[in-house]
Design a protein around this motif. Sequence first.
Motif, PDB file in Angstrom:
ATOM      1  N   PRO A  38       0.639  -1.216   0.005  1.00  0.00           N
ATOM      2  CA  PRO A  38      -0.045   0.127   0.160  1.00  0.00           C
ATOM      3  C   PRO A  38       0.795   1.367  -0.073  1.00  0.00           C
ATOM      4  CG  PRO A  38      -0.584  -1.494   1.914  1.00  0.00           C
ATOM      5  CD  PRO A  38       0.530  -2.344   1.160  1.00  0.00           C
ATOM      6  N   ASP A  39       2.047   1.275   0.462  1.00  0.00           N
ATOM      7  CA  ASP A  39       2.724   2.361   0.403  1.00  0.00           C
ATOM      8  C   ASP A  39       3.499   2.605  -0.973  1.00  0.00           C
ATOM      9  OD1 ASP A  39       2.822   1.444   3.131  1.00  0.00           O
ATOM     10  OD2 ASP A  39       4.797   1.434   3.433  1.00  0.00           O
ATOM     11  N   ALA A  40       3.523   1.782  -1.692  1.00  0.00           N
ATOM     12  CA  ALA A  40       3.692   2.069  -3.144  1.00  0.00           C
ATOM     13  C   ALA A  40       2.544   2.882  -3.573  1.00  0.00           C
ATOM     14  CB  ALA A  40       3.964   0.837  -3.799  1.00  0.00           C
ATOM     15  N   GLN A 119      -1.848  -0.246   6.048  1.00  0.00           N
ATOM     16  CA  GLN A 119      -1.385  -1.227   6.793  1.00  0.00           C
ATOM     17  C   GLN A 119      -0.087  -1.999   6.186  1.00  0.00           C
ATOM     18  OE1 GLN A 119      -4.686  -4.005   7.503  1.00  0.00           O
ATOM     19  NE2 GLN A 119      -3.419  -5.655   7.918  1.00  0.00           N
ATOM     20  N   SER A 120       0.726  -2.331   7.312  1.00  0.00           N
ATOM     21  CA  SER A 120       2.090  -2.943   6.662  1.00  0.00           C
ATOM     22  C   SER A 120       1.815  -4.314   6.462  1.00  0.00           C
ATOM     23  CB  SER A 120       2.921  -2.574   7.856  1.00  0.00           C
ATOM     24  OG  SER A 120       2.748  -2.975   9.154  1.00  0.00           O
ATOM     25  N   ASP A 121       2.679  -4.934   5.772  1.00  0.00           N
ATOM     26  CA  ASP A 121       2.559  -6.354   5.444  1.00  0.00           C
ATOM     27  C   ASP A 121       3.016  -7.212   6.453  1.00  0.00           C
ATOM     28  OD1 ASP A 121       1.074  -6.247   3.039  1.00  0.00           O
ATOM     29  OD2 ASP A 121       2.736  -6.406   1.635  1.00  0.00           O
ATOM     30  N   TYR A 125      -0.395  -3.689  11.792  1.00  0.00           N
ATOM     31  CA  TYR A 125      -1.490  -3.062  12.937  1.00  0.00           C
ATOM     32  C   TYR A 125      -2.387  -2.223  12.230  1.00  0.00           C
ATOM     33  CZ  TYR A 125       1.863  -4.021  16.671  1.00  0.00           C
ATOM     34  OH  TYR A 125       2.609  -4.825  17.616  1.00  0.00           O
ATOM     35  N   GLY A 126      -2.232  -1.586  11.031  1.00  0.00           N
ATOM     36  CA  GLY A 126      -3.150  -0.846  10.249  1.00  0.00           C
ATOM     37  C   GLY A 126      -3.678   0.438  10.816  1.00  0.00           C
ATOM     38  N   GLN A 127      -2.534   0.960  11.582  1.00  0.00           N
ATOM     39  CA  GLN A 127      -3.071   1.903  12.594  1.00  0.00           C
ATOM     40  C   GLN A 127      -1.897   3.183  12.600  1.00  0.00           C
ATOM     41  OE1 GLN A 127      -3.183   1.333  16.803  1.00  0.00           O
ATOM     42  NE2 GLN A 127      -3.119  -0.904  16.322  1.00  0.00           N
ATOM     43  N   THR A 128      -0.612   3.049  12.071  1.00  0.00           N
ATOM     44  CA  THR A 128       0.359   4.059  12.231  1.00  0.00           C
ATOM     45  C   THR A 128      -0.049   5.424  11.721  1.00  0.00           C
ATOM     46  OG1 THR A 128       2.157   2.170  11.913  1.00  0.00           O
ATOM     47  CG2 THR A 128       2.718   4.633  11.694  1.00  0.00           C
ATOM     48  N   GLY A 129      -0.687   5.235  10.441  1.00  0.00           N
ATOM     49  CA  GLY A 129      -1.475   6.720   9.912  1.00  0.00           C
ATOM     50  C   GLY A 129      -2.086   7.525  10.935  1.00  0.00           C
TER      51      GLY A 129
END
Lengths: 256, 323
Positions: A38-40, A119-121, A125-129
Amino acid sequence: MKIVVAIKQVPARDSLLKVNAEASWIEDSDLSFEINEPDAYALEAGLQLKEKEGGEVVVLCAGPDRATQTIREALAKGADRAIHIEVEETSAGDPLVLSRLLAKALEAEQPDLVLTGLQSDDLGYGQTGVILAELLGLPHATLIMNVETEGAGIRVRRELEDGWFQNVDMPLPALLTIQSGATKLRYATLMGIKKAKTKEIKLLTADELGGVSEPSITVSRLYVPPKTKQSQIFDDAPKEAAAKLVEKLRFEARVI
Amino acid sequence: MSGILAVLEQREGQLHKMALESLAAAQKLGAELGQPVYAALLGAGAEAAAQAVAAFDIAAVHVLSHDLLAEYTPDGYVLALRQLIQAHSPAWVLFPHTYQVRDFAPRLSTSFGKVLVSDVVGHRIENGAAILVRQMFQGKIASDIQCNGEGPFFASIQAGAFRADALTAGSAKVEAFAVTLDAAQIRTKPLERFRESDRAVDLTAAPIIVSVGRGIREEENIHIVQELADALGGELAASRPICDNGWLPMERQVGSSGQTVAPKMYLAVGISGAIQHLVGMKGSKVIVAINKDPEAPIFEVADYGIVGDLFQVVPALIDALKK
Ligand SMILES: Cc1cc2nc3c(=O)[nH]c(=O)nc-3n(C[C@H](O)[C@H](O)[C@H](O)COP(=O)(O)OP(=O)(O)OC[C@H]3O[C@@H](n4cnc5c(N)ncnc54)[C@H](O)[C@@H]3O)c2cc1C
Ligand SMILES: Nc1ncnc2c1ncn2[C@@H]1O[C@H](COP(=O)(O)O)[C@@H](O)[C@H]1O
């Protein structure tokens, strides 16, 4: 518009994962790494906005030395400069502790828009943002498929459950977490790769960002999830396995 | 600091399908820790939904009321729930792990200096404290999490981790909780909800579904799986990346953002089994998986499986079906 995109380097998608001897993280010495998917898309959204509105795209990444590779790739795709927070990764962390470091670096930049993946792979956590939005006092929206400027603010398209969507209007500065798959990703051009070599990567340590705070959770152990269901798995040659499966589906499960 | 607060999701009076599962988690944790259980509901229709929740054995249902809460906004929900939590000091605050919860709950927990332990699939009690289990690496690895210091602790519960039919019946009082909110505190403005495509294919009616994932590698290969679907007389479906790439229309996507299906047989080809896919097909009667990775989480839910290269297995399967 000044846009910061938070990107993370994670183990490549098809990696075969093994938990390390301490059960604190995965065995990662032999793995290859890539940008979190998702970061890409967050980077792509940032670059497209810059192309339309002008301004600057800065990538922000916390990670070990090897993350430089992923940062360079983002610069080659068109990001203007980068901030690399050097942290060692030998165990699973607390997203709030990490977010405090990212927030400190963002405070110094004062961007109009912060983009993260949803979310990170790896940690997932799906919450850093969303944590960052609270720490920085910014309005936020998650699971974003599309961003457009609308007057002095932006209009974003959120994904909801079961195939529903919703547009949301919000002021700037703001933070968005970006969902995968909304657009096509660009490739780095040869020119881009060449240019990336001269672009600035600012190195920061945790100490320069106020230090590592007390974690509010402890990840005590990693393991492969125990099997709970009795499955019948065939791993013979394709022909035999297929014959066995069809037999089971016909005479045991009776579904065909 | 005492009590387990379950913040439930509802829309126009209808509870979210995961809401009662998280209430079941709260009831279980409450029994194990010897603490009372409360529920909270907010948004237009909360009063009606509260009546349904009051039929279970919990201490009370709080209905947070304010005109500005009628429509969901993260700012409004965070400010309102902050006030409830400050007034009642629960030890634990539990949520269903829905998209809406993902949107606001990390902000709420951060405002208390805490981490939301997201995506919880299980728990156990050790020395009087709850250890939570959550997934990492898209379900390939699990981890045990301990919450440090004083509560409130925050956790969101993944679909299927607790069973709503384990809830014990009772009768709870419903209490209105007045919230103080100012329009200027709500910074985002939600517009109409919409669906992008009319669903021409109704996957929910298909008795057999053959579903294809990223293991198929290229659009040109999709026909292999289509042929298998034809041989079985089933409908073709897909995981999200296939639809994102435009290889199949979005109406064929199974999962939390696509359709939820429960056919007689669901055959997953080259699909890893991430939780967002599993929630859309776990209810299928018989689940079959074909994957080259023996550790793929899809095998966790499969009744039958073949470990192997789909490019060899699928043609062999089509042959075997013709016999
Ligand atoms: C908020 C949110 C919502 C989401 N909604 C959905 C949703 O509705 N539906 C959905 O599906 N996903 C959804 N996702 C995405 C989900 O998390 C996964 O990323 C996705 O399901 C992965 O798809 P996949 O299994 O096809 O691909 P991958 O995870 O890449 O898996 C591919 C699999 O194919 C196997 N494979 C590769 N080559 C071969 C071969 N030759 N033979 C056999 N096997 C092979 C690999 O071992 C692997 O297991 C959502 C994610 C988020 C964060
Ligand atoms: N170490 C990191 N460096 C930069 N960005 C990160 C880092 N960890 C997480 N993020 C961002 O936060 C998003 C969500 O991560 P998570 O909360 O771990 O699921 C990711 O998609 C990234 O955009």
